[in-house]
Design a protein around this motif. Structure first.
Motif, PDB file in Angstrom:
ATOM      1  N   PHE A 254       6.887   5.547   2.261  1.00 55.60           N
ATOM      2  CA  PHE A 254       6.184   4.275   2.121  1.00 55.60           C
ATOM      3  C   PHE A 254       5.419   3.912   3.391  1.00 55.60           C
ATOM      4  O   PHE A 254       4.257   3.483   3.340  1.00 55.60           O
ATOM      5  CB  PHE A 254       7.172   3.154   1.794  1.00 55.60           C
ATOM      6  CG  PHE A 254       6.607   1.777   2.008  1.00 55.60           C
ATOM      7  CD1 PHE A 254       5.705   1.240   1.111  1.00 55.60           C
ATOM      8  CD2 PHE A 254       6.960   1.027   3.135  1.00 55.60           C
ATOM      9  CE1 PHE A 254       5.159  -0.030   1.314  1.00 55.60           C
ATOM     10  CE2 PHE A 254       6.422  -0.225   3.347  1.00 55.60           C
ATOM     11  CZ  PHE A 254       5.517  -0.754   2.435  1.00 55.60           C
ATOM     12  N   LEU A 255       6.046   4.099   4.548  1.00 58.60           N
ATOM     13  CA  LEU A 255       5.429   3.688   5.809  1.00 58.60           C
ATOM     14  C   LEU A 255       4.160   4.476   6.103  1.00 58.60           C
ATOM     15  O   LEU A 255       3.213   3.948   6.684  1.00 58.60           O
ATOM     16  CB  LEU A 255       6.434   3.855   6.949  1.00 58.60           C
ATOM     17  CG  LEU A 255       7.624   2.887   6.912  1.00 58.60           C
ATOM     18  CD1 LEU A 255       8.639   3.256   7.985  1.00 58.60           C
ATOM     19  CD2 LEU A 255       7.145   1.444   7.097  1.00 58.60           C
ATOM     20  N   LEU A 256       4.111   5.738   5.707  1.00 51.02           N
ATOM     21  CA  LEU A 256       2.895   6.522   5.916  1.00 51.02           C
ATOM     22  C   LEU A 256       1.732   5.928   5.136  1.00 51.02           C
ATOM     23  O   LEU A 256       0.624   5.765   5.666  1.00 51.02           O
ATOM     24  CB  LEU A 256       3.124   7.973   5.501  1.00 51.02           C
ATOM     25  CG  LEU A 256       1.885   8.876   5.567  1.00 51.02           C
ATOM     26  CD1 LEU A 256       1.338   8.955   6.986  1.00 51.02           C
ATOM     27  CD2 LEU A 256       2.207  10.276   5.039  1.00 51.02           C
ATOM     28  N   GLY A 257       1.962   5.604   3.865  1.00 49.50           N
ATOM     29  CA  GLY A 257       0.910   4.984   3.070  1.00 49.50           C
ATOM     30  C   GLY A 257       0.494   3.640   3.626  1.00 49.50           C
ATOM     31  O   GLY A 257      -0.700   3.308   3.662  1.00 49.50           O
ATOM     32  N   ALA A 258       1.477   2.851   4.083  1.00 48.22           N
ATOM     33  CA  ALA A 258       1.179   1.540   4.653  1.00 48.22           C
ATOM     34  C   ALA A 258       0.356   1.682   5.933  1.00 48.22           C
ATOM     35  O   ALA A 258      -0.622   0.948   6.151  1.00 48.22           O
ATOM     36  CB  ALA A 258       2.470   0.781   4.934  1.00 48.22           C
ATOM     37  N   ALA A 259       0.729   2.633   6.792  1.00 53.46           N
ATOM     38  CA  ALA A 259      -0.010   2.839   8.036  1.00 53.46           C
ATOM     39  C   ALA A 259      -1.429   3.327   7.759  1.00 53.46           C
ATOM     40  O   ALA A 259      -2.383   2.913   8.441  1.00 53.46           O
ATOM     41  CB  ALA A 259       0.735   3.846   8.916  1.00 53.46           C
ATOM     42  N   ALA A 260      -1.573   4.206   6.766  1.00 52.12           N
ATOM     43  CA  ALA A 260      -2.905   4.709   6.424  1.00 52.12           C
ATOM     44  C   ALA A 260      -3.808   3.577   5.944  1.00 52.12           C
ATOM     45  O   ALA A 260      -4.988   3.499   6.316  1.00 52.12           O
ATOM     46  CB  ALA A 260      -2.798   5.797   5.359  1.00 52.12           C
ATOM     47  N   VAL A 271      -1.788   1.529  -0.336  1.00 55.12           N
ATOM     48  CA  VAL A 271      -0.362   1.254  -0.245  1.00 55.12           C
ATOM     49  C   VAL A 271       0.131   0.486  -1.468  1.00 55.12           C
ATOM     50  O   VAL A 271       1.260   0.692  -1.937  1.00 55.12           O
ATOM     51  CB  VAL A 271      -0.036   0.485   1.059  1.00 55.12           C
ATOM     52  CG1 VAL A 271      -0.703  -0.893   1.070  1.00 55.12           C
ATOM     53  CG2 VAL A 271       1.471   0.361   1.238  1.00 55.12           C
ATOM     54  N   VAL A 272      -0.715  -0.375  -2.019  1.00 57.25           N
ATOM     55  CA  VAL A 272      -0.344  -1.130  -3.221  1.00 57.25           C
ATOM     56  C   VAL A 272      -0.244  -0.188  -4.419  1.00 57.25           C
ATOM     57  O   VAL A 272       0.693  -0.262  -5.218  1.00 57.25           O
ATOM     58  CB  VAL A 272      -1.365  -2.251  -3.497  1.00 57.25           C
ATOM     59  CG1 VAL A 272      -0.999  -3.014  -4.756  1.00 57.25           C
ATOM     60  CG2 VAL A 272      -1.456  -3.188  -2.296  1.00 57.25           C
ATOM     61  N   LEU A 273      -1.226   0.709  -4.525  1.00 54.92           N
ATOM     62  CA  LEU A 273      -1.237   1.671  -5.636  1.00 54.92           C
ATOM     63  C   LEU A 273       0.034   2.524  -5.650  1.00 54.92           C
ATOM     64  O   LEU A 273       0.560   2.858  -6.725  1.00 54.92           O
ATOM     65  CB  LEU A 273      -2.472   2.567  -5.523  1.00 54.92           C
ATOM     66  CG  LEU A 273      -2.642   3.641  -6.604  1.00 54.92           C
ATOM     67  CD1 LEU A 273      -2.949   2.990  -7.957  1.00 54.92           C
ATOM     68  CD2 LEU A 273      -3.743   4.623  -6.225  1.00 54.92           C
ATOM     69  N   MET A 274       0.540   2.856  -4.462  1.00 55.15           N
ATOM     70  CA  MET A 274       1.690   3.753  -4.366  1.00 55.15           C
ATOM     71  C   MET A 274       3.041   3.036  -4.432  1.00 55.15           C
ATOM     72  O   MET A 274       4.091   3.686  -4.346  1.00 55.15           O
ATOM     73  CB  MET A 274       1.603   4.557  -3.063  1.00 55.15           C
ATOM     74  CG  MET A 274       0.357   5.420  -2.926  1.00 55.15           C
ATOM     75  SD  MET A 274       0.139   6.618  -4.269  1.00 55.15           S
ATOM     76  CE  MET A 274       1.537   7.714  -3.988  1.00 55.15           C
ATOM     77  N   LEU A 275       3.048   1.704  -4.620  1.00 57.45           N
ATOM     78  CA  LEU A 275       4.313   0.963  -4.655  1.00 57.45           C
ATOM     79  C   LEU A 275       5.273   1.420  -5.765  1.00 57.45           C
ATOM     80  O   LEU A 275       6.498   1.393  -5.557  1.00 57.45           O
ATOM     81  CB  LEU A 275       4.047  -0.537  -4.784  1.00 57.45           C
ATOM     82  CG  LEU A 275       3.628  -1.248  -3.492  1.00 57.45           C
ATOM     83  CD1 LEU A 275       3.329  -2.712  -3.769  1.00 57.45           C
ATOM     84  CD2 LEU A 275       4.713  -1.110  -2.411  1.00 57.45           C
ATOM     85  N   PRO A 276       4.800   1.829  -6.949  1.00 54.95           N
ATOM     86  CA  PRO A 276       5.761   2.336  -7.944  1.00 54.95           C
ATOM     87  C   PRO A 276       6.590   3.517  -7.440  1.00 54.95           C
ATOM     88  O   PRO A 276       7.763   3.656  -7.799  1.00 54.95           O
ATOM     89  CB  PRO A 276       4.856   2.751  -9.116  1.00 54.95           C
ATOM     90  CG  PRO A 276       3.659   1.869  -8.988  1.00 54.95           C
ATOM     91  CD  PRO A 276       3.441   1.724  -7.518  1.00 54.95           C
TER      92      PRO A 276
END
Length: 326
Positions: A254-260, A271-276
């Motif tokens: 999760f943190l990688l997507g959030a940082a990106a 990051v929102v798209l990948m929340l599931p």
């Protein structure tokens, strides 16, 4: 320790014959296809605008995927040969395991000989090498880093548990992620002609899928892996340390997507798209390490999480491409 296959393939009631073709399919693990959608992640990142997508790009992607299938079949066949020779597969697929599990390991089940398995492994490796050579020759672009990445990917893949035995020297977890990253980046570079930070992030998240069902498998396979000196993290640390390690990997996804998203490497909505995926990953962790602690059910859930993640990464690539093209 070396083990020897039974004199013939067995069932619960006696000898049985399985067609060789079926045993070779089992040896190549064609039913475990979770690395192969890497090509769709790469394709989604270059497909738009569609008007600029050349026929050569399509052939490049198709040939790379075909080569990937043969290389991965060789890799897993060599893994089975090593697991048979050192006894780890005999320990993990012991006499108390159901026959249907043993048949997934043709050398343990006795449906293939070592010679047949090695012949299959080197034949599929040769075909994979030829296909990837053709891929590079046909590719519309050949940036220098791809000319290094593709042969390195081929050589390193075959060293997973054979030859250099990368997974026997403490690098199994890194390998599982790195393989996914390379299988996304290589075809992308050959078609796009340049490096992309966004595609690198997508590749790492794609590689996290096999890692995050692999570490649950390792948790189940501790006795066999310890017996042959295969130093997975699960073998090296205690149960609490292993649970913390897997929890950290799940959070890092999760943190990688959030940082990106926060740094602009990926769009803000990524990051929102990948929340599931984050929600499903939390459920997987609870299944494996809380309540009943059902590691193998958590492992099976990991396949589902990876497939959901792959679909979302494909969607992200298309959406990002549409934004850039607009």
């Amino acid at each position: 320790m070396t083990t020897h296959a039974p004199s013939g393939p067995l069932t619960a009631t006696g000898p049985r014959v399985e067609p060789k073709a079926r045993s070779f399919v089992r040896l190549g693990k064609l039913d475990v296809y979770d690395y192969y959608p890497s090509i769709l992640v790469a394709l989604a990142a270059v497909a738009l605008p569609w008007a600029r997508f050349e026929a050569a790009a399509g052939w490049t992607m198709a040939l790379f995927l075909l080569g990937e299938v043969f290389v991965v079949m060789s890799m897993v066949a060599l893994d089975d040969v090593t697991g048979y020779r050192d006894g780890s597969d005999a320990a993990n697929y012991g006499p108390n395991d159901p026959l249907r599990r043993k048949l997934r390991k043709p050398l343990i089940a006795g449906t293939l000989s070592q010679r047949e398995a090695l012949g299959f492994a080197w034949a599929t490796a040769a075909v994979g090498a030829a296909l990837w050579t053709g891929t590079v020759a046909l590719a519309p672009h050949r940036p220098g880093w791809t000319l290094v990445l593709v042969p390195v990917l081929f050589v390193v893949s075959l060293q997973y548990s054979y030859g250099l035995k990368i997974s026997y020297h403490g690098f199994q977890e890194v390998f599982l992620v790195g393989l996914g990253v390379a299988l996304v980046l290589a075809p992308y570079g050959l078609v796009a002609g340049h490096f992309s930070g966004f595609v690198l992030v997508a590749g790492v998240l794609f590689g996290a899928g096999p890692l995050l069902f692999g570490v649950y498998s390792n948790t189940n396979d501790i006795p066999g892996d310890r017996a042959v000196g295969r130093p997975t993290v699960a073998c090296l640390v205690g149960p609490r340390g292993n649970a913390a390690f897997i929890g950290a990997l799940s959070a890092a996804e999760f943190l990688l997507g959030a940082a990106a998203s926060a740094t602009g490497v990926a769009p803000w909505w990524f990051v929102v798209l990948m929340l599931p995926v984050t929600a499903l990953r939390a459920r997987q962790y609870v299944t494996g390490f809380r309540g009943e602690g059902d590691i193998m059910r958590a492992r099976r859930q990991g396949f589902v999480v990876h497939r959901v993640s792959t679909v979302l990464l494909i969607a992200a690539g298309l959406l990002h491409g549409a934004e850039v093209a607009a």
